[in-house]
Write a protein that holds these residues in place. Structure first.
Motif, PDB file in Angstrom:
ATOM      1  N   UNK A   1     -26.126 -31.189 -14.619  1.00 32.61           N
ATOM      2  CA  UNK A   1     -25.127 -31.539 -15.629  1.00 32.61           C
ATOM      3  C   UNK A   1     -25.588 -31.207 -17.046  1.00 32.61           C
ATOM      4  N   UNK A   2     -26.882 -31.132 -17.269  1.00 30.45           N
ATOM      5  CA  UNK A   2     -27.386 -30.776 -18.600  1.00 30.45           C
ATOM      6  C   UNK A   2     -27.175 -29.292 -18.898  1.00 30.45           C
ATOM      7  N   UNK A   3     -27.154 -28.472 -17.859  1.00 33.94           N
ATOM      8  CA  UNK A   3     -27.010 -27.031 -18.055  1.00 33.94           C
ATOM      9  C   UNK A   3     -25.582 -26.649 -18.385  1.00 33.94           C
ATOM     10  N   UNK A   4     -24.617 -27.290 -17.750  1.00 29.67           N
ATOM     11  CA  UNK A   4     -23.222 -26.936 -17.967  1.00 29.67           C
ATOM     12  C   UNK A   4     -22.814 -27.262 -19.389  1.00 29.67           C
TER      13      UNK A   4
ATOM     14  N   UNK B   1     -33.120 -18.498 -15.228  1.00 27.53           N
ATOM     15  CA  UNK B   1     -33.393 -19.938 -15.123  1.00 27.53           C
ATOM     16  C   UNK B   1     -32.145 -20.758 -15.439  1.00 27.53           C
ATOM     17  N   UNK B   2     -31.409 -20.359 -16.463  1.00 28.38           N
ATOM     18  CA  UNK B   2     -30.172 -21.046 -16.823  1.00 28.38           C
ATOM     19  C   UNK B   2     -29.179 -20.969 -15.667  1.00 28.38           C
ATOM     20  N   UNK B   3     -29.057 -19.801 -15.060  1.00 31.35           N
ATOM     21  CA  UNK B   3     -28.166 -19.635 -13.922  1.00 31.35           C
ATOM     22  C   UNK B   3     -28.582 -20.490 -12.738  1.00 31.35           C
ATOM     23  N   UNK B   4     -29.880 -20.603 -12.510  1.00 29.76           N
ATOM     24  CA  UNK B   4     -30.362 -21.462 -11.420  1.00 29.76           C
ATOM     25  C   UNK B   4     -30.003 -22.922 -11.680  1.00 29.76           C
ATOM     26  N   UNK B   5     -30.108 -23.341 -12.933  1.00 27.68           N
ATOM     27  CA  UNK B   5     -29.705 -24.710 -13.284  1.00 27.68           C
ATOM     28  C   UNK B   5     -28.217 -24.910 -13.014  1.00 27.68           C
ATOM     29  N   UNK B   6     -27.414 -23.922 -13.378  1.00 25.48           N
ATOM     30  CA  UNK B   6     -25.974 -24.018 -13.131  1.00 25.48           C
ATOM     31  C   UNK B   6     -25.679 -24.061 -11.638  1.00 25.48           C
TER      32      UNK B   6
ATOM     33  N   UNK C   1     -27.073 -13.354 -12.870  1.00 21.81           N
ATOM     34  CA  UNK C   1     -28.506 -13.040 -12.985  1.00 21.81           C
ATOM     35  C   UNK C   1     -29.317 -13.852 -11.981  1.00 21.81           C
ATOM     36  N   UNK C   2     -29.001 -15.135 -11.856  1.00 21.80           N
ATOM     37  CA  UNK C   2     -29.717 -15.986 -10.903  1.00 21.80           C
ATOM     38  C   UNK C   2     -29.490 -15.517  -9.472  1.00 21.80           C
ATOM     39  N   UNK C   3     -28.269 -15.135  -9.160  1.00 20.02           N
ATOM     40  CA  UNK C   3     -27.971 -14.658  -7.810  1.00 20.02           C
ATOM     41  C   UNK C   3     -28.683 -13.343  -7.523  1.00 20.02           C
TER      42      UNK C   3
END
Length: 145
Positions: free
Chosen positions: A113-116, A103-108, A70-72
């Motif tokens: 490290x908090x997102x993973x 947004x979650x995908x962008x964090x990944x 989704x982020x990509x």
């Protein structure tokens, strides 16, 4: 002329094959990973717990891959980027949930490290992009959202 051989270490690794239940077993709606054949309740609890944990881990990992995709797809640098509404339609999500997944995908992708290990499904017990660990408000359940 023979093709040059590649060193063994550079050969492409094949993914492990997925294992499925035999077709005749899945045709029986009462059959589920042979759990119905386990008579000992202790063994049944142990095996069904193993399956539950395996499915949760698979779900969490799948959600992370959905978020990455989704982020990509929403990346503004892409000439063919999709809007959150387009992504929501393709994934059968609500537009709000698509935005959270982007947004979650962008964090990944940033390597946060908090997102993973945390996902919008709330199954890991960590806070995901929804800001909560409660899975009841997560639209990551199967079906259209």
């Amino acid at each position: 002329m023979a093709e040059p051989s590649r060193p063994r270490s550079s050969q492409r690794m094949r993914p492990a094959p997925l294992l499925f239940e035999p077709a005749e077993a899945t045709a029986d709606p009462e059959h589920f990973f042979d759990l119905e054949s386990i008579d000992d309740p202790r063994e049944l609890l142990a095996r069904s717990t193993e399956l539950t944990l395996a499915f949760r881990a698979a779900t969490d990992r799948s959600v992370e891959f959905q978020a990455l995709a989704a982020a990509q797809l929403a990346d503004p640098r892409r000439f063919d980027r999709l809007t959150p509404a387009d992504i929501a339609e393709r994934a059968e999500w609500t537009e709000d949930y698509a935005q959270k997944m982007i947004e979650f995908g962008r964090e990944l992708l940033r390597g946060d490290p908090e997102a993973s290990g945390s996902s919008p499904t709330g199954t890991t017990g960590k806070t995901g992009p929804t800001g909560t660990t409660d899975a009841t408000d997560s639209p990551a359940e199967p079906g259209p959202h």
